[in-house]
Scaffold this active site. Sequence first.
Site, PDB file in Angstrom:
ATOM      1  N   TYR A   1      17.264  13.802   3.122  1.00  0.00           N
ATOM      2  CA  TYR A   1      17.902  14.177   4.442  1.00  0.00           C
ATOM      3  C   TYR A   1      17.433  12.758   5.438  1.00  0.00           C
ATOM      4  O   TYR A   1      16.771  11.884   5.313  1.00  0.00           O
ATOM      5  CB  TYR A   1      17.361  15.521   5.106  1.00  0.00           C
TER       6      TYR A   1
ATOM      7  N   ARG B   1      17.825   3.859   5.248  1.00  0.00           N
ATOM      8  CA  ARG B   1      16.952   4.543   4.671  1.00  0.00           C
ATOM      9  C   ARG B   1      17.566   5.723   3.638  1.00  0.00           C
ATOM     10  O   ARG B   1      17.156   5.798   2.656  1.00  0.00           O
ATOM     11  CB  ARG B   1      15.954   5.101   5.419  1.00  0.00           C
TER      12      ARG B   1
ATOM     13  N   ARG C   1      22.035  26.442 -13.466  1.00  0.00           N
ATOM     14  CA  ARG C   1      20.740  25.860 -13.492  1.00  0.00           C
ATOM     15  C   ARG C   1      20.200  25.105 -14.734  1.00  0.00           C
ATOM     16  O   ARG C   1      20.179  25.605 -15.709  1.00  0.00           O
ATOM     17  CB  ARG C   1      19.807  26.824 -13.200  1.00  0.00           C
TER      18      ARG C   1
ATOM     19  N   LYS D   1      12.800  10.442   1.333  1.00  0.00           N
ATOM     20  CA  LYS D   1      12.990  11.305   2.200  1.00  0.00           C
ATOM     21  C   LYS D   1      13.498  12.539   1.705  1.00  0.00           C
ATOM     22  O   LYS D   1      14.743  12.879   2.114  1.00  0.00           O
ATOM     23  CB  LYS D   1      13.509  10.959   3.585  1.00  0.00           C
TER      24      LYS D   1
ATOM     25  N   GLU E   1      -0.453  10.101   6.905  1.00  0.00           N
ATOM     26  CA  GLU E   1       0.452  10.368   7.751  1.00  0.00           C
ATOM     27  C   GLU E   1       0.374  11.677   8.391  1.00  0.00           C
ATOM     28  O   GLU E   1      -0.227  12.604   7.749  1.00  0.00           O
ATOM     29  CB  GLU E   1       2.061  10.015   7.471  1.00  0.00           C
TER      30      GLU E   1
ATOM     31  N   LEU F   1       6.330   7.946   4.306  1.00  0.00           N
ATOM     32  CA  LEU F   1       7.568   7.627   4.579  1.00  0.00           C
ATOM     33  C   LEU F   1       7.642   6.504   5.574  1.00  0.00           C
ATOM     34  O   LEU F   1       6.828   6.052   6.262  1.00  0.00           O
ATOM     35  CB  LEU F   1       8.112   8.973   5.356  1.00  0.00           C
TER      36      LEU F   1
HETATM   37  N1  PMP Z   1       6.502  10.749   8.032  1.00  0.00           N
HETATM   38  C1  PMP Z   1       6.871  11.833   7.580  1.00  0.00           C
HETATM   39  C2  PMP Z   1       6.309  12.623   6.704  1.00  0.00           C
HETATM   40  C3  PMP Z   1       8.136  12.349   8.091  1.00  0.00           C
HETATM   41  O1  PMP Z   1       8.616  13.708   7.897  1.00  0.00           O
HETATM   42  C4  PMP Z   1       8.710  11.711   9.108  1.00  0.00           C
HETATM   43  C5  PMP Z   1       9.966  12.197   9.945  1.00  0.00           C
HETATM   44  N2  PMP Z   1      10.953  12.453   9.105  1.00  0.00           N
HETATM   45  C6  PMP Z   1       7.816  10.424   9.571  1.00  0.00           C
HETATM   46  C7  PMP Z   1       6.851   9.821   9.026  1.00  0.00           C
HETATM   47  C8  PMP Z   1       8.693   9.526  10.773  1.00  0.00           C
HETATM   48  O2  PMP Z   1       9.943   8.945  10.457  1.00  0.00           O
HETATM   49  P1  PMP Z   1      10.989   8.450  11.378  1.00  0.00           P
HETATM   50  O3  PMP Z   1      10.533   7.577  12.416  1.00  0.00           O
HETATM   51  O4  PMP Z   1      12.057   7.790  10.616  1.00  0.00           O
HETATM   52  O5  PMP Z   1      11.479   9.805  11.875  1.00  0.00           O
END
Ligand code: PMP
Length: 286
Positions: free
Chosen positions: A32, A51, A100, A150, A182, A206
């Site tokens: 996503y 991305r 499935r 993601k 994070e 991410l």
């Molecule tokens: N880390 C994680 C685990 C996230 O879910 C997100 C937001 N989707 C981010 C970092 C930040 O990414 P972005 O700046 O691209 O929204």
Amino acid sequence: MRTVYVNGDYLPETEAKISIFDRAFLMADGVYEVTSVLGGKLIDFAGHLTRLERSLDELDMKKPAAFDNLLDIHRELVRVNEIEDGLVYLQVTRGSDGDRDFVFPDRETTEPTLVLFTQSKPGLAQSPQAEKGLKILSIDDLRWGRRDIKTVQLLYPSMGKMMAKKAGCDDAWMIEDGHVTEGTSNNAYIVKGNKIITRQLSNDILHGITRAAVLRFAREAQMDVEERPFTIDEAKAADEGFVTSASAFVMPVVEIDGQALGDGTPGPVARRLREIYLDESLKTAV
Ligand code: PMP
């Protein structure tokens, strides 16, 4: 009622349907993106598209047929739903071949599922939370090892957010081997003696689109940036902290595990970066 997009059609949200055999429903086999909208325009759209393409490649997932029209689809949803400030959520899944199975369906005959919808958030950039700052709870990072992709596998981050709420905090920072990876849905930073410290890119986190932009603006403004892992103890002793994400932009952190950072109010570096990010990203909004 919202108009949403499903596999080529713009539909009222109550009429949108996905198969119960969809791989995202059965196996979280989907990726996503979330793009913010300010003043009716998309922020950092090119970064999100790049991305998305990378996430699809890493999972050997086919691009949806409408991939080249994604900007138009985003814009159309913003227009028909009259979004001034808010978000566009996009999801691509490996689709369904009507059963499935752990084995991927044949990519020649199974089309990916593409869904987009909007969320209206009036005043998104004037969040009162940015004035107060976030209180953070540290928790173990129990996610899988490909956090650079993601995926819609968001159960643990969602549980982390609930652990934070239960502890009277706003969000959680996840810890692996004593170091912060994070936030549940954002990248994490500390500031110590005018140095901005954030974990370097790898499979552990991410690759935030907002992170890339904010670090670029920080360097352009002659701020000192160090990309390396930092410990949770180092974070608690920092002068300030902040997080970045597409929906929160730059959001100050004022407390970690009950320990105030600096004087316990949003710090000058976080405030300045928030201003710069909002100013600069609006200039390139589409
Ligand atoms: N880390 C994680 C685990 C996230 O879910 C997100 C937001 N989707 C981010 C970092 C930040 O990414 P972005 O700046 O691209 O929204």
